[in-house]
Design a protein around this motif. Structure first.
Motif, PDB file in Angstrom:
ATOM      1  N   PHE A   4       0.823  -1.205   0.000  1.00 58.24           N
ATOM      2  CA  PHE A   4       0.000   0.000   0.000  1.00 58.24           C
ATOM      3  C   PHE A   4       0.860   1.259   0.000  1.00 58.24           C
ATOM      4  O   PHE A   4       0.454   2.292  -0.509  1.00 58.24           O
ATOM      5  CB  PHE A   4      -0.924   0.021   1.225  1.00 58.24           C
ATOM      6  N   GLU A   5       2.028   1.178   0.615  1.00 58.35           N
ATOM      7  CA  GLU A   5       2.888   2.355   0.662  1.00 58.35           C
ATOM      8  C   GLU A   5       4.362   1.977   0.577  1.00 58.35           C
ATOM      9  O   GLU A   5       4.779   0.904   1.040  1.00 58.35           O
ATOM     10  CB  GLU A   5       2.637   3.181   1.925  1.00 58.35           C
ATOM     11  N   TYR A   6       5.123   2.858  -0.048  1.00 61.05           N
ATOM     12  CA  TYR A   6       6.568   2.712  -0.170  1.00 61.05           C
ATOM     13  C   TYR A   6       7.200   4.027   0.292  1.00 61.05           C
ATOM     14  O   TYR A   6       6.763   5.106  -0.122  1.00 61.05           O
ATOM     15  CB  TYR A   6       6.988   2.455  -1.614  1.00 61.05           C
ATOM     16  N   THR A   7       8.214   3.951   1.124  1.00 65.36           N
ATOM     17  CA  THR A   7       8.919   5.132   1.601  1.00 65.36           C
ATOM     18  C   THR A   7      10.353   5.081   1.110  1.00 65.36           C
ATOM     19  O   THR A   7      11.041   4.069   1.292  1.00 65.36           O
ATOM     20  CB  THR A   7       8.904   5.207   3.141  1.00 65.36           C
ATOM     21  N   VAL A   8      10.807   6.149   0.485  1.00 68.43           N
ATOM     22  CA  VAL A   8      12.150   6.196  -0.089  1.00 68.43           C
ATOM     23  C   VAL A   8      12.914   7.346   0.547  1.00 68.43           C
ATOM     24  O   VAL A   8      12.472   8.504   0.509  1.00 68.43           O
ATOM     25  CB  VAL A   8      12.102   6.391  -1.621  1.00 68.43           C
ATOM     26  N   CYS A   9      14.055   7.022   1.153  1.00 69.07           N
ATOM     27  CA  CYS A   9      14.942   8.030   1.744  1.00 69.07           C
ATOM     28  C   CYS A   9      16.373   7.738   1.309  1.00 69.07           C
ATOM     29  O   CYS A   9      16.728   6.586   1.010  1.00 69.07           O
ATOM     30  CB  CYS A   9      14.881   7.989   3.271  1.00 69.07           C
ATOM     31  N   ASN A  10      17.208   8.759   1.297  1.00 67.05           N
ATOM     32  CA  ASN A  10      18.617   8.561   0.967  1.00 67.05           C
ATOM     33  C   ASN A  10      19.327   7.815   2.095  1.00 67.05           C
ATOM     34  O   ASN A  10      19.009   7.997   3.274  1.00 67.05           O
ATOM     35  CB  ASN A  10      19.300   9.906   0.717  1.00 67.05           C
ATOM     36  N   LYS A  11      20.275   6.966   1.708  1.00 61.26           N
ATOM     37  CA  LYS A  11      21.011   6.147   2.662  1.00 61.26           C
ATOM     38  C   LYS A  11      22.504   6.181   2.343  1.00 61.26           C
ATOM     39  O   LYS A  11      22.905   6.434   1.199  1.00 61.26           O
ATOM     40  CB  LYS A  11      20.535   4.687   2.599  1.00 61.26           C
ATOM     41  N   PHE A  68      10.432  10.583  -0.045  1.00 65.52           N
ATOM     42  CA  PHE A  68       9.497  10.260  -1.123  1.00 65.52           C
ATOM     43  C   PHE A  68       8.524   9.199  -0.604  1.00 65.52           C
ATOM     44  O   PHE A  68       8.952   8.149  -0.117  1.00 65.52           O
ATOM     45  CB  PHE A  68      10.226   9.708  -2.347  1.00 65.52           C
ATOM     46  N   LYS A  69       7.238   9.483  -0.710  1.00 65.49           N
ATOM     47  CA  LYS A  69       6.210   8.518  -0.304  1.00 65.49           C
ATOM     48  C   LYS A  69       5.375   8.159  -1.529  1.00 65.49           C
ATOM     49  O   LYS A  69       4.868   9.042  -2.228  1.00 65.49           O
ATOM     50  CB  LYS A  69       5.300   9.113   0.768  1.00 65.49           C
ATOM     51  N   TYR A  70       5.248   6.852  -1.780  1.00 64.27           N
ATOM     52  CA  TYR A  70       4.422   6.355  -2.879  1.00 64.27           C
ATOM     53  C   TYR A  70       3.290   5.530  -2.273  1.00 64.27           C
ATOM     54  O   TYR A  70       3.534   4.556  -1.565  1.00 64.27           O
ATOM     55  CB  TYR A  70       5.249   5.480  -3.818  1.00 64.27           C
ATOM     56  N   PHE A  71       2.054   5.930  -2.556  1.00 60.74           N
ATOM     57  CA  PHE A  71       0.890   5.217  -2.043  1.00 60.74           C
ATOM     58  C   PHE A  71       0.133   4.560  -3.195  1.00 60.74           C
ATOM     59  O   PHE A  71      -0.158   5.206  -4.206  1.00 60.74           O
ATOM     60  CB  PHE A  71      -0.041   6.170  -1.285  1.00 60.74           C
ATOM     61  N   ASN A  72      -0.153   3.275  -3.022  1.00 64.14           N
ATOM     62  CA  ASN A  72      -0.841   2.479  -4.033  1.00 64.14           C
ATOM     63  C   ASN A  72      -2.227   2.117  -3.496  1.00 64.14           C
ATOM     64  O   ASN A  72      -2.347   1.334  -2.552  1.00 64.14           O
ATOM     65  CB  ASN A  72      -0.006   1.216  -4.326  1.00 64.14           C
TER      66      ASN A  72
END
Length: 303
Positions: free
Chosen positions: A160-167, A182-186
């Motif tokens: 339902f959701e993906y969270t993307v952060c720099n690492k 960055f938040k991606y919601f499906n």
């Protein structure tokens, strides 16, 4: 051609999202509630602006159009006050040092987009707009959330959701605090996400009574129904739809005329495509791309 009525629109539709974001009475409580559910935290004082345009640095460089731009002007529940670096945002004066978080909320129904690179560009344009001279150490720079909501799975993992952060690749356990998320919601996910997030996403995709299942979706449903019952919104929607219907008919007629002049069936198709490109460009400038795509699809299916 069959075209949906205003009463049949959902929050994820471009027109409905824009109407919610431009309604002076509804926009702040509506998007505060949506953000608080999707991000699972309290949201402070916000200012909401729809269809915000950031021009390119030159005439041959691409600008961006933010569907809903939200600025949060509190940190840790405490309002921040300052008199320098004033930014004009909607009808409020907000200073650069007041901004705690910026949210770019983007519903997408088109699949033919490279979302990671699309959002990388949007992030750069947004940051360049708000970082003022004098911020030498960057300590007070705002956080930025680029939030994408789709009715399909961009990454294919069924979440339902993906969270993307720099690492830091060599040491992923160490935090890299650049304030960019960055938040991606499906809306059609299968797993992941809290129950509240799932409920909100289902309602955003299909804003009907059967998807009103908790206090948050009940609140957003009330805002949506108020927009749908607004004579002004009905008039704008019908006027926009009638204009697009007219342009679609005109494109067929002009395309056929051009094709006859060329004397080939291929000429008819070229003429139609040329006019369709003109219509798409006009819809893009008016912020009605998503609605036009739906109307064209419905027109093709029923013609």
């Amino acid at each position: 051609m069959l075209r949906r009525k205003l009463s049949e629109l959902n929050v994820i539709d471009d027109f409905m999202m824009n109407e919610l974001a431009t309604n002076e009475e509804l926009k702040e409580p509506c998007f505060r509630r949506i953000l608080s559910v999707l991000l699972n935290r309290d949201i402070g004082e916000i200012n909401v602006k729809a269809q915000s345009i950031i021009q390119g640095l030159d005439t041959d460089l691409r600008g961006v159009r933010l569907d809903v731009e939200i600025i949060e002007t509190t940190r840790n529940g405490i309002s921040i006050k300052s008199e320098d670096d004033t930014v004009i945002q909607g009808e409020k004066n907000i200073t650069g040092s007041q901004i705690a978080n910026i949210y770019d909320l983007e519903p997408h129904l088109r699949k033919d987009v490279n979302f990671p690179k699309h959002n990388r560009y949007y992030q750069a344009k947004i940051d360049s707009r708000y970082v003022k001279k004098g911020l030498d150490d960057f300590e007070g720079m705002h956080n930025l959330y680029v939030i994408t909501i789709t009715n399909f799975d961009i990454f294919g993992d069924g979440l339902f959701e993906y969270t993307v952060c720099n690492k830091i690749l060599e040491n992923p356990d160490r935090e890299y605090k650049d304030g960019l998320i960055f938040k991606y919601f499906n809306t059609r996910g299968k797993t992941g996400g809290s129950e509240a997030v799932k409920n909100m996403l289902r309602f955003i995709e299909k804003s009907t009574s059967e998807n009103v299942v908790d206090e948050a979706t009940k609140e957003i449903s009330e805002y949506v129904n108020r927009v749908k019952k607004s004579p002004n919104a009905e008039e704008i929607y019908m006027t926009m739809g009638d204009k697009i219907d007219f342009l679609c008919r005109e494109s067929e007629e002009i395309g056929e005329q051009r094709g006859i002049g060329i004397g080939e069936q291929r000429g008819i198709e070229i003429g139609k495509q040329q006019m369709l490109n003109i219509i798409k460009e006009a819809a893009k400038k008016a912020g009605a791309e998503a609605e036009l795509e739906k109307i064209i699809s419905e027109y093709s299916e029923n013609s």
